[in-house]
Design a protein around this motif. Structure first.
Motif, PDB file in Angstrom:
ATOM      1  N   PHE A  89      -7.532 -16.343  -2.210  1.00  0.00           N
ATOM      2  CA  PHE A  89      -7.677 -16.234  -0.757  1.00  0.00           C
ATOM      3  C   PHE A  89      -6.697 -17.189  -0.088  1.00  0.00           C
ATOM      4  O   PHE A  89      -6.557 -18.337  -0.518  1.00  0.00           O
ATOM      5  CB  PHE A  89      -9.106 -16.596  -0.339  1.00  0.00           C
ATOM      6  CG  PHE A  89     -10.123 -15.650  -0.892  1.00  0.00           C
ATOM      7  CD1 PHE A  89     -10.522 -14.538  -0.171  1.00  0.00           C
ATOM      8  CD2 PHE A  89     -10.674 -15.862  -2.152  1.00  0.00           C
ATOM      9  CE1 PHE A  89     -11.458 -13.655  -0.694  1.00  0.00           C
ATOM     10  CE2 PHE A  89     -11.607 -14.982  -2.678  1.00  0.00           C
ATOM     11  CZ  PHE A  89     -12.001 -13.877  -1.952  1.00  0.00           C
ATOM     12  N   MET A  90      -6.046 -16.705   0.962  1.00  0.00           N
ATOM     13  CA  MET A  90      -5.111 -17.521   1.730  1.00  0.00           C
ATOM     14  C   MET A  90      -5.552 -17.492   3.187  1.00  0.00           C
ATOM     15  O   MET A  90      -5.650 -16.412   3.783  1.00  0.00           O
ATOM     16  CB  MET A  90      -3.695 -16.973   1.566  1.00  0.00           C
ATOM     17  CG  MET A  90      -3.193 -17.123   0.129  1.00  0.00           C
ATOM     18  SD  MET A  90      -1.740 -16.121  -0.242  1.00  0.00           S
ATOM     19  CE  MET A  90      -2.501 -14.500  -0.425  1.00  0.00           C
ATOM     20  N   VAL A  91      -5.861 -18.677   3.716  1.00  0.00           N
ATOM     21  CA  VAL A  91      -6.328 -18.805   5.095  1.00  0.00           C
ATOM     22  C   VAL A  91      -5.556 -19.934   5.774  1.00  0.00           C
ATOM     23  O   VAL A  91      -5.050 -20.833   5.101  1.00  0.00           O
ATOM     24  CB  VAL A  91      -7.857 -19.073   5.154  1.00  0.00           C
ATOM     25  CG1 VAL A  91      -8.636 -17.929   4.528  1.00  0.00           C
ATOM     26  CG2 VAL A  91      -8.216 -20.378   4.463  1.00  0.00           C
ATOM     27  N   PRO A 146      -4.245 -22.148  -0.863  1.00  0.00           N
ATOM     28  CA  PRO A 146      -4.909 -20.978  -1.447  1.00  0.00           C
ATOM     29  C   PRO A 146      -6.010 -21.408  -2.412  1.00  0.00           C
ATOM     30  O   PRO A 146      -5.901 -22.438  -3.079  1.00  0.00           O
ATOM     31  CB  PRO A 146      -3.772 -20.273  -2.199  1.00  0.00           C
ATOM     32  CG  PRO A 146      -2.526 -20.690  -1.470  1.00  0.00           C
ATOM     33  CD  PRO A 146      -2.799 -22.116  -1.057  1.00  0.00           C
ATOM     34  N   TRP A 161      -3.385  -1.673  -0.985  1.00  0.00           N
ATOM     35  CA  TRP A 161      -3.468  -2.733   0.011  1.00  0.00           C
ATOM     36  C   TRP A 161      -4.074  -2.144   1.263  1.00  0.00           C
ATOM     37  O   TRP A 161      -4.017  -0.949   1.500  1.00  0.00           O
ATOM     38  CB  TRP A 161      -2.122  -3.402   0.265  1.00  0.00           C
ATOM     39  CG  TRP A 161      -0.996  -2.513   0.714  1.00  0.00           C
ATOM     40  CD1 TRP A 161      -0.078  -1.891  -0.069  1.00  0.00           C
ATOM     41  CD2 TRP A 161      -0.659  -2.173   2.067  1.00  0.00           C
ATOM     42  NE1 TRP A 161       0.802  -1.182   0.703  1.00  0.00           N
ATOM     43  CE2 TRP A 161       0.477  -1.337   2.012  1.00  0.00           C
ATOM     44  CE3 TRP A 161      -1.203  -2.485   3.301  1.00  0.00           C
ATOM     45  CZ2 TRP A 161       1.065  -0.819   3.153  1.00  0.00           C
ATOM     46  CZ3 TRP A 161      -0.621  -1.967   4.440  1.00  0.00           C
ATOM     47  CH2 TRP A 161       0.508  -1.146   4.357  1.00  0.00           C
ATOM     48  N   THR A 187      -6.420  -9.146   8.544  1.00  0.00           N
ATOM     49  CA  THR A 187      -6.330  -9.485   7.126  1.00  0.00           C
ATOM     50  C   THR A 187      -5.365  -8.521   6.455  1.00  0.00           C
ATOM     51  O   THR A 187      -5.173  -7.395   6.899  1.00  0.00           O
ATOM     52  CB  THR A 187      -7.697  -9.392   6.412  1.00  0.00           C
ATOM     53  OG1 THR A 187      -8.099  -8.025   6.354  1.00  0.00           O
ATOM     54  CG2 THR A 187      -8.750 -10.221   7.114  1.00  0.00           C
ATOM     55  N   THR A 224      -5.012  -7.346   2.495  1.00  0.00           N
ATOM     56  CA  THR A 224      -5.734  -7.462   1.238  1.00  0.00           C
ATOM     57  C   THR A 224      -5.088  -6.580   0.183  1.00  0.00           C
ATOM     58  O   THR A 224      -4.757  -5.427   0.451  1.00  0.00           O
ATOM     59  CB  THR A 224      -7.207  -7.045   1.428  1.00  0.00           C
ATOM     60  OG1 THR A 224      -7.767  -7.829   2.479  1.00  0.00           O
ATOM     61  CG2 THR A 224      -8.009  -7.248   0.156  1.00  0.00           C
ATOM     62  N   ARG A 250      -6.281 -10.177  -3.857  1.00  0.00           N
ATOM     63  CA  ARG A 250      -5.627 -11.170  -2.994  1.00  0.00           C
ATOM     64  C   ARG A 250      -6.034 -10.858  -1.558  1.00  0.00           C
ATOM     65  O   ARG A 250      -6.111  -9.700  -1.175  1.00  0.00           O
ATOM     66  CB  ARG A 250      -4.107 -11.118  -3.107  1.00  0.00           C
ATOM     67  CG  ARG A 250      -3.553 -11.341  -4.500  1.00  0.00           C
ATOM     68  CD  ARG A 250      -3.698 -12.792  -4.923  1.00  0.00           C
ATOM     69  NE  ARG A 250      -3.063 -13.056  -6.204  1.00  0.00           N
ATOM     70  CZ  ARG A 250      -3.670 -12.990  -7.366  1.00  0.00           C
ATOM     71  NH1 ARG A 250      -4.949 -12.656  -7.448  1.00  0.00           N
ATOM     72  NH2 ARG A 250      -3.018 -13.284  -8.471  1.00  0.00           N
ATOM     73  N   ASP A 251      -6.222 -11.925  -0.778  1.00  0.00           N
ATOM     74  CA  ASP A 251      -6.590 -11.731   0.619  1.00  0.00           C
ATOM     75  C   ASP A 251      -5.945 -12.813   1.451  1.00  0.00           C
ATOM     76  O   ASP A 251      -6.099 -14.003   1.162  1.00  0.00           O
ATOM     77  CB  ASP A 251      -8.122 -11.785   0.776  1.00  0.00           C
ATOM     78  CG  ASP A 251      -8.548 -11.431   2.192  1.00  0.00           C
ATOM     79  OD1 ASP A 251      -8.458 -10.240   2.539  1.00  0.00           O
ATOM     80  OD2 ASP A 251      -8.963 -12.340   2.922  1.00  0.00           O
ATOM     81  N   ALA A 252      -5.212 -12.391   2.461  1.00  0.00           N
ATOM     82  CA  ALA A 252      -4.631 -13.309   3.428  1.00  0.00           C
ATOM     83  C   ALA A 252      -5.216 -12.935   4.786  1.00  0.00           C
ATOM     84  O   ALA A 252      -5.189 -11.767   5.171  1.00  0.00           O
ATOM     85  CB  ALA A 252      -3.115 -13.182   3.451  1.00  0.00           C
ATOM     86  N   ASN A 253      -5.773 -13.921   5.478  1.00  0.00           N
ATOM     87  CA  ASN A 253      -6.332 -13.584   6.786  1.00  0.00           C
ATOM     88  C   ASN A 253      -5.915 -14.583   7.847  1.00  0.00           C
ATOM     89  O   ASN A 253      -5.613 -15.739   7.548  1.00  0.00           O
ATOM     90  CB  ASN A 253      -7.846 -13.383   6.714  1.00  0.00           C
ATOM     91  CG  ASN A 253      -8.627 -14.656   6.660  1.00  0.00           C
ATOM     92  OD1 ASN A 253      -8.618 -15.422   7.607  1.00  0.00           O
ATOM     93  ND2 ASN A 253      -9.309 -14.889   5.542  1.00  0.00           N
ATOM     94  N   LEU A 254      -5.898 -14.096   9.053  1.00  0.00           N
ATOM     95  CA  LEU A 254      -5.503 -14.890  10.215  1.00  0.00           C
ATOM     96  C   LEU A 254      -6.673 -15.062  11.163  1.00  0.00           C
ATOM     97  O   LEU A 254      -6.493 -15.111  12.378  1.00  0.00           O
ATOM     98  CB  LEU A 254      -4.326 -14.200  10.933  1.00  0.00           C
ATOM     99  CG  LEU A 254      -3.062 -14.027  10.096  1.00  0.00           C
ATOM    100  CD1 LEU A 254      -2.036 -13.218  10.871  1.00  0.00           C
ATOM    101  CD2 LEU A 254      -2.502 -15.370   9.709  1.00  0.00           C
TER     102      LEU A 254
END
Length: 124
Positions: A37-39, A44, A79, A102, A104, A118-122
């Motif tokens: 996870f990337m926040v 991470p 994705w 996000t 993903t 993998r997950d990147a969210n703003l």
């Protein structure tokens, strides 16, 4: 809509429902063991750190929803781009609201189930 796209949408719905119900085991089962996870504002982190965080939040109430913007399936990889809104309320506390987009990456397992890898969210 393809069968894989429907399965991914169902997985996202299951994630949101399980989160609202405090069903952390179901949420953990919806991610690969090597999930990352990337926040914003944090290095991470993986599934173990995610699990530790949710285990410490058993009495927290979670509400929210998601609106999938886009899904692309490429064999056993996919994705999705999603907009998520959540409200997290600790016992006796004020609700903390977060919303954002996000991105993903998902992987389809040998069992045919899609899982978050993998997950990147703003969400801010």
């Amino acid at each position: 809509m393809t069968e894989d796209e429907r399965a991914i949408r169902d997985m996202v719905d299951q994630w949101m429902s399980a989160s609202k119900a405090g069903d952390h085991e179901t949420v953990l089962g919806l991610m690969t063991d090597d999930a990352i996870f990337m926040v914003p504002g944090r290095e991470p982190f993986g599934k173990d750190a995610f699990e530790a965080a949710v285990q410490g939040s058993k009495d927290i109430r979670v509400e929210g929803g998601s609106e999938i913007q886009e899904i692309q399936v490429l064999g056993d990889w996919a994705w999705l781009r999603n907009h998520v809104e959540v409200s997290i309320t600790p016992p006796g506390g004020e609700a903390i609201r977060r919303s954002g987009y996000t991105l993903t990456i998902l992987r389809k397992g040998a069992d045919g189930r899609w899982r978050l890898m993998r997950d990147a969210n703003l969400m801010g």
